[in-house]
Design an enzyme around this catalytic site. Structure first.
Site, PDB file in Angstrom:
ATOM      1  N   GLY A  51       0.816  -1.203   0.000  1.00 49.80           N
ATOM      2  CA  GLY A  51       0.000   0.000   0.000  1.00 49.80           C
ATOM      3  C   GLY A  51       0.852   1.257   0.000  1.00 49.80           C
ATOM      4  O   GLY A  51       1.848   1.338   0.711  1.00 49.80           O
ATOM      5  N   ARG A  72       0.901  -5.185  -5.669  1.00 52.29           N
ATOM      6  CA  ARG A  72       1.052  -6.492  -5.018  1.00 52.29           C
ATOM      7  C   ARG A  72       1.692  -7.427  -6.033  1.00 52.29           C
ATOM      8  O   ARG A  72       1.575  -7.219  -7.240  1.00 52.29           O
ATOM      9  CB  ARG A  72      -0.313  -7.048  -4.594  1.00 52.29           C
ATOM     10  CG  ARG A  72      -1.220  -6.043  -3.898  1.00 52.29           C
ATOM     11  CD  ARG A  72      -0.743  -5.675  -2.520  1.00 52.29           C
ATOM     12  NE  ARG A  72      -1.656  -4.750  -1.860  1.00 52.29           N
ATOM     13  CZ  ARG A  72      -1.450  -4.208  -0.670  1.00 52.29           C
ATOM     14  NH1 ARG A  72      -0.350  -4.508  -0.002  1.00 52.29           N
ATOM     15  NH2 ARG A  72      -2.330  -3.377  -0.147  1.00 52.29           N
ATOM     16  N   ASP A  76       4.899  -4.923   6.518  1.00 54.23           N
ATOM     17  CA  ASP A  76       5.457  -6.213   6.921  1.00 54.23           C
ATOM     18  C   ASP A  76       5.390  -7.257   5.812  1.00 54.23           C
ATOM     19  O   ASP A  76       6.263  -8.120   5.710  1.00 54.23           O
ATOM     20  CB  ASP A  76       4.787  -6.712   8.203  1.00 54.23           C
ATOM     21  CG  ASP A  76       3.369  -7.202   7.998  1.00 54.23           C
ATOM     22  OD1 ASP A  76       2.682  -6.658   7.123  1.00 54.23           O
ATOM     23  OD2 ASP A  76       2.948  -8.120   8.713  1.00 54.23           O
ATOM     24  N   GLY A  77       4.380  -7.176   4.943  1.00 54.92           N
ATOM     25  CA  GLY A  77       4.326  -8.104   3.823  1.00 54.92           C
ATOM     26  C   GLY A  77       5.501  -7.906   2.878  1.00 54.92           C
ATOM     27  O   GLY A  77       6.113  -8.878   2.400  1.00 54.92           O
ATOM     28  N   THR A 130       3.799   2.659   5.710  1.00 50.38           N
ATOM     29  CA  THR A 130       2.412   2.203   5.758  1.00 50.38           C
ATOM     30  C   THR A 130       1.627   3.117   6.676  1.00 50.38           C
ATOM     31  O   THR A 130       2.129   3.514   7.737  1.00 50.38           O
ATOM     32  CB  THR A 130       2.296   0.756   6.269  1.00 50.38           C
ATOM     33  OG1 THR A 130       0.918   0.464   6.561  1.00 50.38           O
ATOM     34  CG2 THR A 130       3.111   0.514   7.521  1.00 50.38           C
ATOM     35  N   ASP A 163      -0.785   2.257   8.395  1.00 48.86           N
ATOM     36  CA  ASP A 163      -1.322   1.454   9.502  1.00 48.86           C
ATOM     37  C   ASP A 163      -0.484   1.531  10.779  1.00 48.86           C
ATOM     38  O   ASP A 163      -0.988   1.230  11.865  1.00 48.86           O
ATOM     39  CB  ASP A 163      -1.452  -0.010   9.088  1.00 48.86           C
ATOM     40  CG  ASP A 163      -2.315  -0.195   7.855  1.00 48.86           C
ATOM     41  OD1 ASP A 163      -3.256   0.603   7.682  1.00 48.86           O
ATOM     42  OD2 ASP A 163      -2.043  -1.115   7.053  1.00 48.86           O
ATOM     43  N   ASP A 197       1.640  -0.463  11.903  1.00 45.56           N
ATOM     44  CA  ASP A 197       1.633  -1.769  12.581  1.00 45.56           C
ATOM     45  C   ASP A 197       2.965  -2.497  12.463  1.00 45.56           C
ATOM     46  O   ASP A 197       3.014  -3.732  12.494  1.00 45.56           O
ATOM     47  CB  ASP A 197       0.503  -2.647  12.032  1.00 45.56           C
ATOM     48  CG  ASP A 197       0.591  -2.852  10.522  1.00 45.56           C
ATOM     49  OD1 ASP A 197       1.422  -2.185   9.858  1.00 45.56           O
ATOM     50  OD2 ASP A 197      -0.166  -3.679   9.991  1.00 45.56           O
ATOM     51  N   ARG A 254     -18.900  15.439  11.669  1.00 44.16           N
ATOM     52  CA  ARG A 254     -19.490  16.000  12.889  1.00 44.16           C
ATOM     53  C   ARG A 254     -20.431  17.157  12.562  1.00 44.16           C
ATOM     54  O   ARG A 254     -21.492  17.305  13.190  1.00 44.16           O
ATOM     55  CB  ARG A 254     -18.385  16.474  13.844  1.00 44.16           C
ATOM     56  CG  ARG A 254     -18.876  17.216  15.069  1.00 44.16           C
ATOM     57  CD  ARG A 254     -19.545  16.307  16.070  1.00 44.16           C
ATOM     58  NE  ARG A 254     -18.574  15.500  16.804  1.00 44.16           N
ATOM     59  CZ  ARG A 254     -18.906  14.636  17.752  1.00 44.16           C
ATOM     60  NH1 ARG A 254     -20.183  14.448  18.062  1.00 44.16           N
ATOM     61  NH2 ARG A 254     -17.972  13.929  18.368  1.00 44.16           N
ATOM     62  N   ARG A 273      -5.800  -1.941   8.732  1.00 43.41           N
ATOM     63  CA  ARG A 273      -5.615  -3.383   8.530  1.00 43.41           C
ATOM     64  C   ARG A 273      -6.056  -4.135   9.762  1.00 43.41           C
ATOM     65  O   ARG A 273      -7.244  -4.212  10.031  1.00 43.41           O
ATOM     66  CB  ARG A 273      -4.172  -3.709   8.131  1.00 43.41           C
ATOM     67  CG  ARG A 273      -4.051  -4.987   7.335  1.00 43.41           C
ATOM     68  CD  ARG A 273      -2.681  -5.164   6.755  1.00 43.41           C
ATOM     69  NE  ARG A 273      -1.636  -5.236   7.753  1.00 43.41           N
ATOM     70  CZ  ARG A 273      -0.766  -6.234   7.851  1.00 43.41           C
ATOM     71  NH1 ARG A 273      -0.816  -7.241   7.005  1.00 43.41           N
ATOM     72  NH2 ARG A 273       0.162  -6.225   8.768  1.00 43.41           N
ATOM     73  N   SER A 302     -25.747  14.633  18.449  1.00 43.36           N
ATOM     74  CA  SER A 302     -24.993  13.753  17.562  1.00 43.36           C
ATOM     75  C   SER A 302     -24.108  12.797  18.374  1.00 43.36           C
ATOM     76  O   SER A 302     -23.800  13.055  19.545  1.00 43.36           O
ATOM     77  CB  SER A 302     -24.129  14.577  16.619  1.00 43.36           C
ATOM     78  OG  SER A 302     -23.142  15.284  17.350  1.00 43.36           O
ATOM     79  N   GLU A 349     -11.199  -0.813  10.609  1.00 43.24           N
ATOM     80  CA  GLU A 349     -11.627  -1.787   9.614  1.00 43.24           C
ATOM     81  C   GLU A 349     -11.310  -3.212  10.069  1.00 43.24           C
ATOM     82  O   GLU A 349     -10.430  -3.442  10.887  1.00 43.24           O
ATOM     83  CB  GLU A 349     -10.953  -1.508   8.267  1.00 43.24           C
ATOM     84  CG  GLU A 349      -9.449  -1.700   8.265  1.00 43.24           C
ATOM     85  CD  GLU A 349      -8.823  -1.474   6.898  1.00 43.24           C
ATOM     86  OE1 GLU A 349      -9.555  -1.354   5.909  1.00 43.24           O
ATOM     87  OE2 GLU A 349      -7.570  -1.417   6.830  1.00 43.24           O
TER      88      GLU A 349
END
Length: 333
Positions: free
Chosen positions: A12, A73, A104-105, A127, A129, A131, A156, A173, A222, A229
């Site tokens: 990504g 990919r 990491d991939g 990334t 993410d 992570d 909002r 992820r 509200s 995700e």
């Protein structure tokens, strides 16, 4: 002896990748190294698709999102034949050091490549993410927080206008870094992250209790729920249905999606990307290989590539506690 260095972006895309490429170009120029850029990630490596990177490539590059080398990919890279072909291509191109910017991939792929190629491999974490273990932050993470925060701020406004409940799904992820920090910085009312997700039943009871308590106290106001995700069963549709079953109606789901990967990188990502790119080139020709260059406490560090996926990276304890305090848990006491 001058070194031949190759760089690619994989997986990504993330804001700041171009800033990292720029730093590598300038550092290589100063060290009198040749720098090639493989296009389309590992696919370009398999197709020997590379371009020469020089100072002319750096003009106005630091502020550009995405990646000038493109990304993709690569299924072929997961099998032995693909890895051997990649290793042969690196030998033919006389590459001494391969730098991989990705998650990491991408690092797992680089580690597998080292079994077939004896050149130097250096990873740089890119990334949104965040992570990746071994570094405080990853390239693109800070910009993604800002993008998500800005989007939630806009949500909002319409939520307040109609006194509705909005569910906002952010990327990440399988990690909750982006969701937690986007929720905290946008003053969201509730956040769901995988690190603390017990079950849909438990979570929905907490959520419903807080919504009803807040509305009993303040009226029909509200309520913003940020959801990481890949956490809630059946996604936002499943959560919307679960709320409706508890008489919580007028719910609007919003998935931010790939907009979080785009945009000009914020200063923190530019600084991180520049620091890591420059430091990676400093390591060219050293004995360090199969390593990732990261940053801890604003200082460059190196860790084995395997650590980046074998070690679980925890959420920031202080941010977690702040979110728990500032969420509407006080309404349920």
């Amino acid at each position: 002896m001058s070194k031949r260095v190759a760089i690619l972006t994989s997986g990504g895309d993330a804001p700041g990748m171009n800033a990292c490429i720029r730093a590598a170009i300038i550092a290589c120029q100063k060290a009198e190294y040749t720098l090639l850029g493989y296009q389309h990630g590992y696919n370009g490596l398999l197709q020997q698709e590379h371009v020469s990177l020089s100072l002319g490539s750096t003009h106005n590059l630091i502020q550009q999102g995405g990646t000038i080398l493109h990304s993709a990919r690569c299924k072929e890279f997961k099998n032995r034949e693909g890895l051997m072909k990649a290793a042969d291509n690196l030998k033919q191109a006389e590459i001494d050091t391969l730098i991989v910017i990705g998650g990491d991939g991408s690092f797992r792929g680089a580690s597998k490549l080292s079994e077939h190629w004896d050149g130097q491999i250096i990873g740089i974490p890119g990334t949104i993410d965040n992570d990746i273990a071994g570094t405080d932050a990853t390239i693109g993470y800070f910009t993604a927080i800002d993008t998500a925060m800005s989007s939630i701020d806009k949500v909002r406004d319409t939520a307040d206008a109609f006194e509705r409940i909005f569910l906002v799904e952010v990327m990440g992820r399988n990690a909750g870094f982006l969701a937690l920090n986007a929720a905290l910085s946008s003053a969201a009312d509730y956040v769901v992250v995988p690190e603390f997700f017990e079950s849909a039943e438990t979570e929905i009871q907490k959520m419903v209790t807080q919504i009803k308590a807040q509305r009993a106290l303040k009226g029909a106001v509200s309520f913003i729920i940020v959801v990481a995700e890949n956490v809630w069963p059946n996604g936002l549709a499943g959560l919307t249905e679960a709320l409706q079953q508890h008489d919580i109606s007028d719910v609007r789901p919003v998935t931010l999606g790939h907009v979080q990967r785009g945009g000009s990188p914020v200063a923190q990502d530019r600084l991180l990307a520049t620091t890591l790119g420059e430091h990676a080139i400093k390591l060219v020709g050293s004995e360090a290989t199969n390593i990732m260059v990261g940053e801890v406490n604003q200082h460059p560090v190196t860790v084995p590539l395997s650590r980046t996926w074998e070690t679980s990276k925890p959420l920031n304890d202080a941010r977690v506690e702040a979110m728990r305090t500032l969420m509407n848990e006080r309404y349920s006491e």
